[in-house]
Design a protein around this motif. Structure first.
Motif, mmCIF file in Angstrom:
data_model
loop_
_atom_site.group_PDB
_atom_site.id
_atom_site.type_symbol
_atom_site.label_atom_id
_atom_site.label_comp_id
_atom_site.label_asym_id
_atom_site.label_seq_id
_atom_site.Cartn_x
_atom_site.Cartn_y
_atom_site.Cartn_z
ATOM 1 N N LEU A 1 -8.652 6.184 6.157
ATOM 2 C CA LEU A 1 -8.782 4.741 5.963
ATOM 3 C C LEU A 1 -9.304 4.401 4.573
ATOM 4 C CD1 LEU A 1 -10.066 3.742 9.499
ATOM 5 C CD2 LEU A 1 -7.769 3.429 8.543
ATOM 6 N N ARG A 2 -10.156 5.235 4.005
ATOM 7 C CA ARG A 2 -10.606 4.988 2.634
ATOM 8 C C ARG A 2 -9.427 5.106 1.667
ATOM 9 N NH1 ARG A 2 -12.047 7.572 -2.046
ATOM 10 N NH2 ARG A 2 -13.661 6.520 -3.263
ATOM 11 N N ALA B 1 0.833 -1.209 0.000
ATOM 12 C CA ALA B 1 0.000 0.000 0.000
ATOM 13 C C ALA B 1 0.865 1.255 0.000
ATOM 14 C CB ALA B 1 -0.928 0.003 1.212
ATOM 15 N N LEU B 2 1.996 1.192 0.696
ATOM 16 C CA LEU B 2 2.870 2.362 0.751
ATOM 17 C C LEU B 2 3.528 2.656 -0.591
ATOM 18 C CD1 LEU B 2 4.587 1.866 4.205
ATOM 19 C CD2 LEU B 2 2.815 3.507 3.597
ATOM 20 N N SER B 3 3.659 1.636 -1.434
ATOM 21 C CA SER B 3 4.295 1.857 -2.731
ATOM 22 C C SER B 3 3.322 2.411 -3.774
ATOM 23 C CB SER B 3 4.920 0.552 -3.242
ATOM 24 O OG SER B 3 3.922 -0.410 -3.502
ATOM 25 N N ALA B 4 2.021 2.392 -3.475
ATOM 26 C CA ALA B 4 1.032 2.945 -4.411
ATOM 27 C C ALA B 4 1.144 4.465 -4.438
ATOM 28 C CB ALA B 4 -0.378 2.523 -4.002
ATOM 29 N N THR B 5 0.990 5.038 -5.614
ATOM 30 C CA THR B 5 1.119 6.484 -5.773
ATOM 31 C C THR B 5 -0.167 7.194 -5.367
ATOM 32 O OG1 THR B 5 2.631 6.142 -7.607
ATOM 33 C CG2 THR B 5 1.663 8.324 -7.396
ATOM 34 N N GLN C 1 -8.096 2.141 -0.846
ATOM 35 C CA GLN C 1 -7.853 2.273 -2.273
ATOM 36 C C GLN C 1 -6.442 1.801 -2.630
ATOM 37 O OE1 GLN C 1 -9.076 6.490 -2.388
ATOM 38 N NE2 GLN C 1 -10.459 5.872 -4.035
ATOM 39 N N ARG C 2 -5.485 2.057 -1.770
ATOM 40 C CA ARG C 2 -4.115 1.624 -2.023
ATOM 41 C C ARG C 2 -3.999 0.099 -2.004
ATOM 42 N NH1 ARG C 2 0.417 4.995 -0.624
ATOM 43 N NH2 ARG C 2 -0.179 7.182 -0.657
#
Length: 196
Positions: free
Chosen positions: A187-188, A13-17, A192-193
């Motif tokens: 949190l939303r 999730a952290l790697s999602a832009t 999404q991530r």
């Protein structure tokens, strides 16, 4: 469509832009260009099943009484950064020892209508944890299932009048818990991530 819990999801999730978010974006108005007070909140997922630890703020508090929130708060002078603030507040509010939390990273800050830049800190809680709520700040500590938190379809938009104008915000109710506002928006964004 639900996403199955996996500890690897938090790192992915952290790697999602995605950029920063704000309480203003749903109304199509730009966030005001003001000096924001930095804050950190801890999104702590339990290693077993991904259940997320949340609090119900004490009803006697001056700001946001009775609201559902992630443990956290503003930076104090002794805090080195938002991560330190989130971990300190989690210890003070719910008795969560930082030694039990594997830090994964942070999401971009979220600007609130109350003038905070809130940095969400992601972590995994290791081992058993029995919450000890600080009664002056927290009425209840509870968890929500990962399947609820991780599903963007659970978040819907509602509106209400606030300080003379209409404000739109996300909600994701679960049983007796009315998850809404900045916490729901943060949190939303994370949900999404998970799907990126």
């Amino acid at each position: 469509m639900s996403v199955a819990w996996s500890q690897d999801l938090l790192g992915k999730a952290l790697s999602a832009t995605a950029g920063p978010s704000s309480d203003f974006e749903l109304d199509g108005t730009p966030a005001p260009d003001i000096s924001l007070r930095p804050a950190g909140v801890l999104a702590a997922f339990h290693e077993d099943d991904g259940r997320l630890i949340l609090t119900k703020r004490a009803s006697g508090l001056r700001h946001h009484p009775g609201q559902i929130a992630l443990p956290g708060g503003k930076l104090d002078p002794e805090d080195s950064d938002e991560i330190a603030a989130a971990l300190r507040e989690a210890r003070e509010e719910i008795g969560l020892d930082a030694a039990q939390v594997d830090l994964i990273g942070t999401l971009p800050p979220h600007q609130t209508v109350t003038g905070f830049a809130v940095t969400p800190v992601l972590g995994i809680v290791r081992g058993g944890f029995i919450a000890t709520p600080e009664p002056q700040e927290v009425d209840e500590v509870f968890t929500l299932p990962f399947a609820h938190i991780a599903n963007p379809a659970r978040y819907v938009i509602e509106r209400r009048r606030w300080r003379g104008s209409w404000r739109s915000y996300y909600v994701a109710p679960f049983g007796p818990y009315y998850l809404w506002g900045a916490t729901a928006r943060i949190l939303r964004g994370l949900a999404q991530r998970f799907r990126s």
